[in-house]
Design a protein around this motif. Structure first.
Motif, PDB file in Angstrom:
ATOM      1  N   THR A  23       0.822  -1.209   0.000  1.00 23.95           N
ATOM      2  CA  THR A  23       0.000   0.000   0.000  1.00 23.95           C
ATOM      3  C   THR A  23       0.857   1.260   0.000  1.00 23.95           C
ATOM      4  O   THR A  23       0.392   2.314  -0.399  1.00 23.95           O
ATOM      5  CB  THR A  23      -0.955   0.030   1.205  1.00 23.95           C
ATOM      6  OG1 THR A  23      -0.204  -0.106   2.400  1.00 23.95           O
ATOM      7  CG2 THR A  23      -1.987  -1.091   1.103  1.00 23.95           C
ATOM      8  N   VAL A  24       2.100   1.146   0.440  1.00 28.60           N
ATOM      9  CA  VAL A  24       3.021   2.290   0.432  1.00 28.60           C
ATOM     10  C   VAL A  24       4.256   1.898  -0.375  1.00 28.60           C
ATOM     11  O   VAL A  24       4.853   0.851  -0.137  1.00 28.60           O
ATOM     12  CB  VAL A  24       3.432   2.698   1.862  1.00 28.60           C
ATOM     13  CG1 VAL A  24       4.443   3.841   1.830  1.00 28.60           C
ATOM     14  CG2 VAL A  24       2.221   3.078   2.686  1.00 28.60           C
ATOM     15  N   VAL A  25       4.602   2.726  -1.348  1.00 32.13           N
ATOM     16  CA  VAL A  25       5.786   2.514  -2.171  1.00 32.13           C
ATOM     17  C   VAL A  25       6.591   3.804  -2.135  1.00 32.13           C
ATOM     18  O   VAL A  25       6.035   4.892  -2.289  1.00 32.13           O
ATOM     19  CB  VAL A  25       5.401   2.164  -3.626  1.00 32.13           C
ATOM     20  CG1 VAL A  25       6.625   2.023  -4.495  1.00 32.13           C
ATOM     21  CG2 VAL A  25       4.573   0.887  -3.666  1.00 32.13           C
ATOM     22  N   THR A  26       7.893   3.700  -1.929  1.00 33.15           N
ATOM     23  CA  THR A  26       8.746   4.885  -1.874  1.00 33.15           C
ATOM     24  C   THR A  26       9.838   4.809  -2.939  1.00 33.15           C
ATOM     25  O   THR A  26      10.162   3.733  -3.428  1.00 33.15           O
ATOM     26  CB  THR A  26       9.402   5.039  -0.488  1.00 33.15           C
ATOM     27  OG1 THR A  26      10.176   3.875  -0.210  1.00 33.15           O
ATOM     28  CG2 THR A  26       8.362   5.224   0.600  1.00 33.15           C
ATOM     29  N   GLY A  27      10.383   5.966  -3.257  1.00 33.64           N
ATOM     30  CA  GLY A  27      11.443   6.067  -4.251  1.00 33.64           C
ATOM     31  C   GLY A  27      10.866   6.336  -5.623  1.00 33.64           C
ATOM     32  O   GLY A  27       9.950   5.643  -6.074  1.00 33.64           O
ATOM     33  N   ALA A  28      11.369   7.353  -6.279  1.00 34.76           N
ATOM     34  CA  ALA A  28      10.818   7.796  -7.568  1.00 34.76           C
ATOM     35  C   ALA A  28      10.791   6.674  -8.597  1.00 34.76           C
ATOM     36  O   ALA A  28       9.781   6.467  -9.273  1.00 34.76           O
ATOM     37  CB  ALA A  28      11.608   8.991  -8.098  1.00 34.76           C
ATOM     38  N   HIS A  29      11.866   5.927  -8.726  1.00 31.49           N
ATOM     39  CA  HIS A  29      11.927   4.861  -9.726  1.00 31.49           C
ATOM     40  C   HIS A  29      10.906   3.763  -9.413  1.00 31.49           C
ATOM     41  O   HIS A  29      10.182   3.301 -10.306  1.00 31.49           O
ATOM     42  CB  HIS A  29      13.340   4.279  -9.781  1.00 31.49           C
ATOM     43  CG  HIS A  29      13.498   3.209 -10.804  1.00 31.49           C
ATOM     44  ND1 HIS A  29      13.560   3.476 -12.157  1.00 31.49           N
ATOM     45  CD2 HIS A  29      13.574   1.862 -10.686  1.00 31.49           C
ATOM     46  CE1 HIS A  29      13.680   2.342 -12.817  1.00 31.49           C
ATOM     47  NE2 HIS A  29      13.691   1.341 -11.946  1.00 31.49           N
ATOM     48  N   THR A  30      10.836   3.357  -8.153  1.00 32.42           N
ATOM     49  CA  THR A  30       9.899   2.308  -7.746  1.00 32.42           C
ATOM     50  C   THR A  30       8.454   2.748  -7.943  1.00 32.42           C
ATOM     51  O   THR A  30       7.616   1.992  -8.436  1.00 32.42           O
ATOM     52  CB  THR A  30      10.142   1.918  -6.273  1.00 32.42           C
ATOM     53  OG1 THR A  30      11.510   1.552  -6.123  1.00 32.42           O
ATOM     54  CG2 THR A  30       9.265   0.756  -5.859  1.00 32.42           C
TER      55      THR A  30
END
Length: 66
Positions: free
Chosen positions: A15-22
């Motif tokens: 539900t939470v994803v971090t990092g611009a590429h990811t």
């Protein structure tokens, strides 16, 4: 960072994803929903409403930094 309601993502999807590429990679999984959305403003911020058949499913709000 991308935060999603568990009801809107496939089982096993975080539900939470971090990092611009990811975030960019993971967001492609939802491209069909985003293409079917209607742009709008929510509290003066850009957002998209997803409402298949006129029934509101989700509102996506967008925020960018730097």
């Amino acid at each position: 960072m991308r935060v999603a309601d568990t009801a809107l993502v496939p089982p096993g999807t975080p539900t939470v994803v971090t990092g611009a590429h990811t975030v960019a990679e993971e967001t492609t999984l939802f491209a069909d929903r985003i293409r079917a959305s209607t742009p709008m403003l929510v509290e003066s911020r850009p957002a998209h409403a997803i409402a298949p058949g006129g029934h509101l499913l989700a509102v996506i709000t967008l925020a960018t930094r730097d």
